[in-house]
Design an enzyme around this catalytic site. Structure first.
Site, short mmCIF file in Angstrom:
data_model
loop_
_atom_site.label_atom_id
_atom_site.label_comp_id
_atom_site.label_asym_id
_atom_site.label_seq_id
_atom_site.Cartn_x
_atom_site.Cartn_y
_atom_site.Cartn_z
CG ASP A 26 25.21 0.67 -31.21
OD1 ASP A 26 24.74 0.67 -30.07
OD2 ASP A 26 25.06 -0.25 -32.03
CG ASP A 28 26.04 -5.17 -28.48
OD1 ASP A 28 27.19 -5.57 -28.24
OD2 ASP A 28 25.18 -4.98 -27.60
CG ASN A 69 19.54 1.50 -26.29
OD1 ASN A 69 19.82 2.51 -25.65
ND2 ASN A 69 18.75 1.53 -27.35
CG ASP A 140 24.09 -1.62 -35.74
OD1 ASP A 140 23.95 -0.88 -34.74
OD2 ASP A 140 23.79 -2.83 -35.73
#
Length: 293
Positions: A26, A28, A69, A140
């Site tokens: 991922d 961020d 995303n 996360d």
């Protein structure tokens, strides 16, 4: 879904990593600090140690992909050019990635790529020439973990039926929770004597094992039995409980039997100073020394 790939590969002519082929990350909150709807490259701040960890994976031959995303595109918070500038800055700071999988949709779009849907995980695996089962997903939040689980080999092939497993697990956990409450209430309502009896029965197995181990040594069997009896008697002397006096009694028995054993010769050996029967030579007299000619 946006796709941006570096060096695609199927490991032809290369040694395939032993456990996993790729790590999907991922963006961020995992690689860089989470700045909501960030379109400014100057705000990209990697977490400490990320670059070193990525370089170790690259050196081991593991492919790296970013799976992220970015609903800010659909909501108009930044443009695709701004997003590409942010990703360029990420690679300047963290090194190149073999693939970028980007979902530009919002939750209301119902796409198959936005996490927790597994679309980007499948797409990254295909681009990297491997399968989801040979990939590790690092994120996360729960969306990242759910996307990884949904893309795994154990997930139901029909996405419309995957809810059955989660509902079943939830109902099972709820029943266990209710059962735990009922069991606790039963213990609280039970008379203390019953609780003590159950606790004693639960310890019988451990007690039997301890006693069996204690009497297994023939030389210390009597001392072990005395220790057990004195301790179990609950005797108290000078304000000291039976456990201490059981140890004292056990040590005394050990010392007594050792002194008694030292005062008696071994079976078959005559007492010191006595004559042997006629014609019986000592064992040392009958066996010639090994170095004699």
């Amino acid at each position: 879904m946006f796709t941006s790939s570096g060096s695609k590969g199927n490991w032809s002519g290369m040694e395939r990593p032993a456990l996993f082929d790729a790590v999907l990350l991922d963006r961020d909150g995992t690689l860089i600090e989470d700045v909501p709807y960030n379109g400014d490259p100057e705000k990209v701040r990697p977490f400490p140690g990320v670059r070193e960890a990525l370089d170790r994976l690259r050196a081991a031959g593991v492919r790296l992909a970013v799976v992220t995303n970015q609903s800010g595109l659909a909501r108009g918070y930044f443009t695709s050019e701004q997003m590409r500038a942010v990703h360029q800055r990420v690679e300047e700071l963290l090194g190149p990635f073999d693939d970028w999988q980007i979902c530009p949709h919002d939750d209301t779009d119902g796409c198959a790529c936005r996490k927790p849907a597994p679309g980007m995980v499948h797409a990254a695996a295909r681009t990297l020439g491997t399968s989801p089962g040979r990939c590790v997903m690092v994120g996360d939040i729960g969306r990242d973990m759910t996307a990884a689980l949904a893309a795994g080999p154990d997930a139901h092939p029909d996405p419309d039926r995957r809810w059955i497993a989660s509902v079943t697990a939830g109902v099972g956990m709820a029943l266990l929770g209710l059962g735990a409450g009922a069991a606790t209430a039963l213990v609280l309502l039970s008379p203390p004597i019953l609780v003590e009896a159950v606790a004693g029965l639960a310890l019988l197995g451990a007690l039997a094992g301890a006693v069996s181990a204690a009497v297994a040594d023939p030389d210390a069997r009597e001392a072990a039995v005395v220790t057990f009896v004195v301790t179990a008697s609950g005797v108290s002397l000078l304000g000291v409980g039976g456990a201490f006096w059981g140890l004292v009694a056990g040590w005394l028995m050990l010392l007594l039997f050792r002194r008694r054993g030292a005062g008696h010769p071994a079976d078959g050996d005559p007492p010191a100073g006595t004559d042997r029967p006629d014609g019986e030579a000592a064992e040392s007299d009958r066996i010639a020394p090994a170095h004699a000619s």
